[in-house]
Scaffold this motif. Structure first.
Motif, PDB file in Angstrom:
ATOM      1  N   VAL A  45       0.848  -1.188   0.000  1.00 47.99           N
ATOM      2  CA  VAL A  45       0.000   0.000   0.000  1.00 47.99           C
ATOM      3  C   VAL A  45       0.885   1.239   0.000  1.00 47.99           C
ATOM      4  O   VAL A  45       1.741   1.409   0.871  1.00 47.99           O
ATOM      5  CB  VAL A  45      -0.939   0.025   1.226  1.00 47.99           C
ATOM      6  CG1 VAL A  45      -1.747   1.319   1.236  1.00 47.99           C
ATOM      7  CG2 VAL A  45      -1.862  -1.186   1.210  1.00 47.99           C
ATOM      8  N   GLU A  63       3.311   1.319   3.568  1.00 54.49           N
ATOM      9  CA  GLU A  63       2.319   0.972   4.588  1.00 54.49           C
ATOM     10  C   GLU A  63       2.816   1.202   6.003  1.00 54.49           C
ATOM     11  O   GLU A  63       2.034   1.352   6.931  1.00 54.49           O
ATOM     12  CB  GLU A  63       1.831  -0.471   4.433  1.00 54.49           C
ATOM     13  CG  GLU A  63       2.930  -1.514   4.368  1.00 54.49           C
ATOM     14  CD  GLU A  63       3.370  -1.794   2.944  1.00 54.49           C
ATOM     15  OE1 GLU A  63       4.272  -1.071   2.471  1.00 54.49           O
ATOM     16  OE2 GLU A  63       2.858  -2.731   2.324  1.00 54.49           O
ATOM     17  N   ARG A 173      -2.961   0.434  -3.934  1.00 59.18           N
ATOM     18  CA  ARG A 173      -2.410  -0.912  -3.787  1.00 59.18           C
ATOM     19  C   ARG A 173      -1.484  -1.208  -4.961  1.00 59.18           C
ATOM     20  O   ARG A 173      -1.922  -1.200  -6.118  1.00 59.18           O
ATOM     21  CB  ARG A 173      -3.544  -1.945  -3.723  1.00 59.18           C
ATOM     22  CG  ARG A 173      -4.380  -1.848  -2.462  1.00 59.18           C
ATOM     23  CD  ARG A 173      -5.526  -2.849  -2.465  1.00 59.18           C
ATOM     24  NE  ARG A 173      -6.461  -2.604  -3.549  1.00 59.18           N
ATOM     25  CZ  ARG A 173      -7.444  -1.704  -3.510  1.00 59.18           C
ATOM     26  NH1 ARG A 173      -7.622  -0.984  -2.411  1.00 59.18           N
ATOM     27  NH2 ARG A 173      -8.254  -1.543  -4.537  1.00 59.18           N
ATOM     28  N   HIS A 175       0.477  -3.902  -6.919  1.00 57.29           N
ATOM     29  CA  HIS A 175       0.457  -5.358  -7.075  1.00 57.29           C
ATOM     30  C   HIS A 175       1.794  -5.918  -7.559  1.00 57.29           C
ATOM     31  O   HIS A 175       2.133  -7.050  -7.243  1.00 57.29           O
ATOM     32  CB  HIS A 175      -0.664  -5.766  -8.035  1.00 57.29           C
ATOM     33  CG  HIS A 175      -2.026  -5.450  -7.498  1.00 57.29           C
ATOM     34  ND1 HIS A 175      -2.756  -6.334  -6.740  1.00 57.29           N
ATOM     35  CD2 HIS A 175      -2.774  -4.319  -7.577  1.00 57.29           C
ATOM     36  CE1 HIS A 175      -3.916  -5.772  -6.391  1.00 57.29           C
ATOM     37  NE2 HIS A 175      -3.942  -4.549  -6.883  1.00 57.29           N
TER      38      HIS A 175
END
Length: 201
Positions: A45, A63, A173, A175
């Motif tokens: 994130v 994050e 997000r 990936h």
């Protein structure tokens, strides 16, 4: 994490040997093109925040709240220039192309120069033309900040809707967690998307 650390170590070794910048060395050492990179089932994130009322100072953190990138605006001719930095080192610059029929930004990233071009569509759509992610598309909505960044059928990053406020905070997000170039491209697209929204208000 170990794989990413090994990649960074090899990139730094090449940069030291050849005198190339970190970004240029990364282009040569990078193990696979983005379409073949396996995505992690647990995306990272990234959070982008504005830190001024004029929205000309952006910070991107992971994050854990660790600062990854800063993006800042400076006047330029014929248009202003945004600079994306990683730990104080310039990674890329982004400049709006003057007099283009469709909104187009010119990006300089390592040895690459490519464009982010807004397409005529019902939804917000931006295409990358040239560079390591040639053909990648960002699909978003006109009213919010939700989007998907895809390259050759692979989802690179996505975000759920966040409305603009006086101090924006937007979560994305990522990936392609083992691809540093995908992280930088996602950061650039986040910055470009936020600039688009600010130009409309």
């Amino acid at each position: 994490m170990t794989q990413n650390s090994n990649l960074k170590r090899r990139v730094r070794a090449r940069a030291a040997k050849t005198g190339e910048s970190y970004t240029t060395a990364l282009m040569h050492v990078r193990p696979e093109p983005p379409e073949r990179i396996a995505t992690d089932s647990t995306p990272r994130v990234l959070t982008i925040e504005t830190h001024s009322l004029l929205k000309n100072d952006l910070r991107i953190t992971d994050e854990a709240g660790e600062l990854l990138y800063t993006a800042s605006w400076r006047p330029g001719f014929p248009t202003a220039v945004w600079t994306l930095k990683n730990r104080g080192r310039v990674v890329a610059t982004l400049r709006r192309k003057a007099l283009a029929p469709l909104r187009t930004s010119v990006v300089k990233f390592g040895d690459h120069e490519f464009t982010l071009r807004k397409k005529l569509a019902i939804a917000r759509t931006t295409e990358i033309r040239g560079g390591p992610f040639d053909g990648a598309m960002l699909f978003g909505t006109l009213t919010g900040m939700d989007f998907q960044l895809q390259h050759r059928g692979v989802l690179i990053a996505d975000a759920t809707a966040k409305l603009l406020s006086m101090k924006d905070r937007h979560s994305v997000r990522l990936h392609a967690t083992d691809d540093p170039v995908a992280e930088i491209m996602t950061a650039l697209m986040m910055v470009d998307l936020l600039i688009q929204k600010h130009e409309e208000f």
